[in-house]
Design a protein around this motif. Structure first.
Motif, PDB file in Angstrom:
ATOM      1  N   GLU A 125       4.072   5.610  -5.708  1.00  0.00           N
ATOM      2  CA  GLU A 125       3.822   5.354  -7.101  1.00  0.00           C
ATOM      3  C   GLU A 125       3.028   6.437  -7.544  1.00  0.00           C
ATOM      4  OE1 GLU A 125       5.001   1.068  -8.977  1.00  0.00           O
ATOM      5  OE2 GLU A 125       3.203   1.462  -7.601  1.00  0.00           O
ATOM      6  N   GLY A 126       1.771   6.582  -7.008  1.00  0.00           N
ATOM      7  CA  GLY A 126       0.923   7.469  -7.335  1.00  0.00           C
ATOM      8  C   GLY A 126       1.248   9.004  -7.165  1.00  0.00           C
TER       9      GLY A 126
ATOM     10  N   ALA B  24       0.646  -1.077  -0.019  1.00  0.00           N
ATOM     11  CA  ALA B  24       0.161  -0.259   0.072  1.00  0.00           C
ATOM     12  C   ALA B  24       1.024   1.285   0.018  1.00  0.00           C
ATOM     13  CB  ALA B  24      -1.085  -0.119   1.200  1.00  0.00           C
ATOM     14  N   PHE B  25       1.976   1.197   0.630  1.00  0.00           N
ATOM     15  CA  PHE B  25       2.955   2.370   0.521  1.00  0.00           C
ATOM     16  C   PHE B  25       3.696   2.379  -0.641  1.00  0.00           C
ATOM     17  CE2 PHE B  25       2.168   2.231   5.186  1.00  0.00           C
ATOM     18  CZ  PHE B  25       2.355   3.461   5.689  1.00  0.00           C
ATOM     19  N   VAL B  26       3.908   1.193  -1.401  1.00  0.00           N
ATOM     20  CA  VAL B  26       4.380   1.327  -2.493  1.00  0.00           C
ATOM     21  C   VAL B  26       3.475   2.209  -3.684  1.00  0.00           C
ATOM     22  CG1 VAL B  26       5.212  -0.070  -4.813  1.00  0.00           C
ATOM     23  CG2 VAL B  26       5.981  -0.854  -2.243  1.00  0.00           C
ATOM     24  N   ARG B  27       2.210   1.588  -3.511  1.00  0.00           N
ATOM     25  CA  ARG B  27       1.224   2.297  -4.535  1.00  0.00           C
ATOM     26  C   ARG B  27       1.088   3.812  -4.088  1.00  0.00           C
ATOM     27  NH1 ARG B  27      -1.279  -2.545  -3.848  1.00  0.00           N
ATOM     28  NH2 ARG B  27      -2.709  -2.111  -1.794  1.00  0.00           N
ATOM     29  N   GLN B  28       1.117   4.149  -2.759  1.00  0.00           N
ATOM     30  CA  GLN B  28       0.919   5.596  -2.513  1.00  0.00           C
ATOM     31  C   GLN B  28       2.217   6.175  -3.130  1.00  0.00           C
ATOM     32  OE1 GLN B  28      -0.792   7.113   1.448  1.00  0.00           O
ATOM     33  NE2 GLN B  28       1.430   7.139   1.850  1.00  0.00           N
TER      34      GLN B  28
ATOM     35  N   GLY C  17      -2.320   7.674  -8.560  1.00  0.00           N
ATOM     36  CA  GLY C  17      -2.853   6.912  -7.499  1.00  0.00           C
ATOM     37  C   GLY C  17      -2.735   7.561  -6.146  1.00  0.00           C
ATOM     38  N   GLY C  18      -2.329   8.680  -5.790  1.00  0.00           N
ATOM     39  CA  GLY C  18      -2.164   9.328  -4.835  1.00  0.00           C
ATOM     40  C   GLY C  18      -3.549   9.922  -4.133  1.00  0.00           C
TER      41      GLY C  18
END
Length: 342
Positions: free
Chosen positions: A290-291, A284-288, A298-299
């Motif tokens: 990346e966004g 989830a932190f990776v996606r945050q 994705g932020g």
């Protein structure tokens, strides 16, 4: 070979070392993130974090800005979020600001205005929005599958065990508040994301001259009430429950993938949103991140965040003392006099 985006981290406390460091390393191994620099007023913490990410510690915030980066992650104490985020954006860098975005609606709006003025991107670090489970819950609520919502209850907390670096964590001047500002910022953000803004609210806590360890928030919507109980000393199941005329749903706090629900007339179902056996909480932190990187999408949108920031501000402004029946009359009077010093 294309180099990844350079990232700078401001504030190297527990959230950075426990969550942002592993996420950044995953992205670095994938070529998404390049050079990593870090600053913390405590040079030892900056060095420790830099070692975790194979990065470079710097001696001052100004030096970090001068080195430049595609993204600055602001994970310092909340009182510094606005000034550091705006300084980074004015230096031409995108910003991912850890929760709470700001202390109060005016600060949040100043940050949003700075992003518009500088043409940079501001993302909010409300990582629970990156969970597949919370996204699915929002979809279910909006779909009407549960019928008309009739009630929501949220409990979150337990004996305090977060590895704080010092007493400033419990200082209103540094953190902006207690359990409401800390845990509650996640909870109220999710409720706003799922249901929108409430019509009315009622707030009570046990802060008698300091920050609160327990609080109770009641949010009234047109057809239901959401009751939120947050604690730093009461061990209860950390569960959010949503009841509707056509069914119910339950989510264990911080479970990225799983929830339970039942549509009336059917058996209860346990649902898992995990799409890969390699996915985990850290992802989830990776996606945050990346966004929030330049070009990312994705932020958490900061345009939806000020509503929950404002609600927390209003809760503190309209605070009522919690009823504590174990206090003798003299103790209760003393507690009230201390509460008035806020």
């Amino acid at each position: 070979m294309t180099l990844g985006t350079d990232v700078a981290v401001v504030g190297c406390g527990a959230v950075s070392t426990l969550y942002y460091a592993p996420a950044l390393m995953r992205l670095r191994r994938g070529g998404v993130v390049g050079r990593i620099t870090a600053f913390d007023p405590d040079a030892g913490r900056a060095h420790t974090f830099a070692e975790l990410v194979d990065g470079k510690p710097v001696g001052s915030f100004d030096e970090l800005l001068e080195l430049g980066a595609g993204l600055v992650i602001v994970a310092s104490p909340p009182m510094l979020h606005m000034a550091q985020s705006i300084a980074a954006m004015e230096a031409g860098m995108d910003v991912l600001c850890e929760k709470p975005l700001a202390i109060g609606a005016a600060q949040a709006q100043a940050m949003i205005d700075a992003a518009t003025r500088t043409g940079t991107r501001l993302s909010a670090g409300y990582v629970r929005r990156q969970f597949p489970a919370t996204k699915a819950i929002g979809d279910i609520v909006r779909s009407g599958l549960l019928g008309e919502i009739t009630g929501v209850t949220c409990f979150e907390g337990g004996p305090f065990a977060w590895p704080v670096a010092g007493p400033s964590y419990f200082s209103r001047s540094s953190s902006g508040g207690g359990v409401l500002q800390d845990i509650g910022t996640h909870c109220l953000d999710l409720l706003h994301w799922w249901f929108g803004a409430p019509d009315r609210f009622d707030y009570r806590d046990d802060a008698f001259g300091g920050v609160e360890a327990n609080c109770l928030v009641r949010l009234d919507y047109p057809s239901f009430r959401a009751t939120v109980r947050l604690s730093r000393d009461w061990a209860q199941p950390n569960v959010y429950r949503i009841a509707g005329s056509g069914g119910w749903l339950a989510w264990q706090v911080n479970d990225p993938f799983n929830y339970e629900f039942q549509v009336l007339g059917n058996v209860p179902a346990k649902v898992s949103m995990m799409v890969s056996d390699k996915d985990d909480f850290q992802q989830a932190f990776v996606r945050q991140i990346e966004g929030a990187l330049p070009g990312g999408t994705g932020g958490a949108s900061v345009t939806s965040v000020p509503a929950s920031v404002s609600l927390i501000e209003r809760c503190y402004a309209d605070r009522i003392s919690m009823h504590l029946p174990w206090l003798a009359p003299v103790e209760a009077a003393r507690a009230e006099s201390l509460a008035g010093s806020r």
